[in-house]
Structures are given as structure tokens and as C-alpha cells.
Write an enzyme that holds these catalytic residues in place. Structure first.
Site, PDB file in Angstrom:
ATOM      1  N   CYS A   1      -2.215  -2.367   6.843  1.00 16.18           N
ATOM      2  CA  CYS A   1      -2.311  -1.032   7.460  1.00 16.18           C
ATOM      3  C   CYS A   1      -3.611  -0.900   8.248  1.00 16.18           C
ATOM      4  O   CYS A   1      -3.719  -0.078   9.155  1.00 16.18           O
ATOM      5  CB  CYS A   1      -2.181   0.073   6.415  1.00 16.18           C
ATOM      6  SG  CYS A   1      -3.406   0.010   5.105  1.00 16.18           S
TER       7      CYS A   1
ATOM      8  N   CYS B   1       0.839  -1.198   0.000  1.00 14.37           N
ATOM      9  CA  CYS B   1       0.000   0.000   0.000  1.00 14.37           C
ATOM     10  C   CYS B   1       0.874   1.248   0.000  1.00 14.37           C
ATOM     11  O   CYS B   1       1.835   1.356   0.750  1.00 14.37           O
ATOM     12  CB  CYS B   1      -0.932  -0.064   1.207  1.00 14.37           C
ATOM     13  SG  CYS B   1      -0.852   1.289   2.342  1.00 14.37           S
TER      14      CYS B   1
ATOM     15  N   GLN C   1      -5.514  -0.397  -3.858  1.00 10.50           N
ATOM     16  CA  GLN C   1      -6.288  -1.502  -4.455  1.00 10.50           C
ATOM     17  C   GLN C   1      -7.236  -1.023  -5.555  1.00 10.50           C
ATOM     18  O   GLN C   1      -7.406  -1.679  -6.584  1.00 10.50           O
ATOM     19  CB  GLN C   1      -7.077  -2.212  -3.339  1.00 10.50           C
ATOM     20  CG  GLN C   1      -7.811  -3.444  -3.825  1.00 10.50           C
ATOM     21  CD  GLN C   1      -8.563  -4.139  -2.710  1.00 10.50           C
ATOM     22  OE1 GLN C   1      -8.162  -4.079  -1.542  1.00 10.50           O
ATOM     23  NE2 GLN C   1      -9.651  -4.798  -3.038  1.00 10.50           N
TER      24      GLN C   1
HETATM   25 ZN    ZN Z   1      -2.432   1.602   3.800  1.00 10.78          ZN
END
Ligand code: ZN
Length: 192
Positions: A150, A79, A120
């Protein structure tokens, strides 16, 4: 990644360890900077992959015009907001319009986009757009379900939750029946 970049990441990692209050010279950490550099090189190798090279020689003319679905493709990504992993499965479908792609290429396309810093939502769209551009099919559908470290390890600490994103193009967007057929296939449990 160039040797210079690898060295820079090593020294950044050393600084990070120091800022975290660690002794980067102790036994367990002494090789960590070089391991971290190699890890980042691997986790971001998607930046250096060439789409044309990846799909070259794997697109064939074919009159098959039913839905092609590849389900449960595993992926791992990072991420971009926290530099923490998110990972899960993708389900990818298309309906050909004269061209098909070698099946093994579909997971590789996903890998190319997942092996870089991502969100995503964007990754889902990128995979769909790439297949759409390469095959000019009647439609493309991509569903990605992932767990985000996260979210699970920090912040709200919701361990069981996962995120689902989808991109529907062409007939998958315009025709309810086609979209439902795809969603039903995705929902089917693995038989083997
Ligand atoms: Zn994240």
C-alpha cells in the site's frame, strides 16, 4: 470457509470487476471470481486456527535458560487498511523459564497471525503476547521488518522503504544487556 461464503466472495468479485469497467465474462476473467475466493480463503485461514491445537504437545519442560532466537522467518500478510499485501521477516526470541517450545511452532504461530487482515504493529504484539502466555518465559522479543504494497504501489510510492516494529516483554524490556544481545544477533549476517 463455508461454500456459501465462497459463493458470496465470487459474486462480490464479479461485481468488483464490473465496477472496474471490466467484462467478467471474457476469457481471462471468467474464472477469476472463483480463484479470488480460493485466494482469500487461503490468505485468511489464520482466523480458523486454534492456538491450543497449534502449540499442543509442543511445550516441553527444560532447564535451558539461555536466549532462544529464530531469525529471518518469512511471512506474508494483508494490510487491513487497503487489502494489499505486506510481507517480510520476523526475528523472534525468548528466554525460557522452565518451558521451551518446539522450534517449528514459532513460524506457525507467526503464520496464524499473518494469515488474516492485519496491521504490522498489532501482529508484532500478538505474536509476543502469545508466546508470553504459552511459555511464561523470562522474556519475549519480536522484531518484524516488512514492505507494504500500500506504500510502495500507491500513495507515496516509496519503493525502498520498509517498516520495522518491535515488541519487548519481560527481561528484554527491563534489561539493556539482554535486549542488546538480541539486537546484535538479529544484525548478524547470515553465515550459510
Ligand atoms: Zn495499507
Amino acid at each position: 470457509m463455508t461454500e456459501e461464503k465462497m459463493k458470496n466472495i465470487e459474486s462480490l468479485t464479479k461485481s468488483l470487476l464490473k465496477e472496474l469497467g471490466e467484462d467478467s465474462n471474457r476469457e481471462g476473467l471468467i474464472k477469476t471470481p472463483s480463484r479470488v475466493a480460493k485466494t482469500w480463503e487461503y490468505l485468511t485461514k489464520g482466523y480458523n486456527q486454534n492456538v491450543e491445537k497449534l502449540i499442543n504437545n509442543a511445550i516441553f519442560s527444560e532447564n535451558y535458560d539461555q536466549m532462544v532466537v529464530v531469525k529471518d522467518i518469512e511471512f506474508y500478510s494483508m494490510c487491513e487498511h487497503h487489502l494489499l499485501p505486506f510481507f517480510g521477516h520476523a526475528h523472534i526470541a525468548y528466554i525460557p523459564n522452565g518451558k521451551i517450545i518446539g522450534l517449528s511452532k514459532i513460524p506457525r504461530i507467526l503464520d496464524m497471525f499473518s494469515r488474516r487482515l492485519q496491521v504490522q504493529e498489532r501482529m508484532t504484539q500478538e505474536v509476543a503476547n502469545m508466546l508470553n502466555d504459552a511459555l511464561e518465559p523470562k522474556g519475549v522479543a519480536v522484531i518484524i521488518e516488512a514492505q507494504h504494497m500500500c506504500m510502495q504501489m500507491r500513495g507515496v510510492e516509496k519503493r525502498q522503504s520498509y517498516m520495522s516494529t518491535s515488541a519487548m516483554l519481560g527481561i528484554f524490556r527491563d534489561d539493556d544487556k539482554t535486549r542488546k544481545e538480541f539486537l546484535d544477533i538479529v544484525k548478524l549476517r547470515k553465515q550459510f
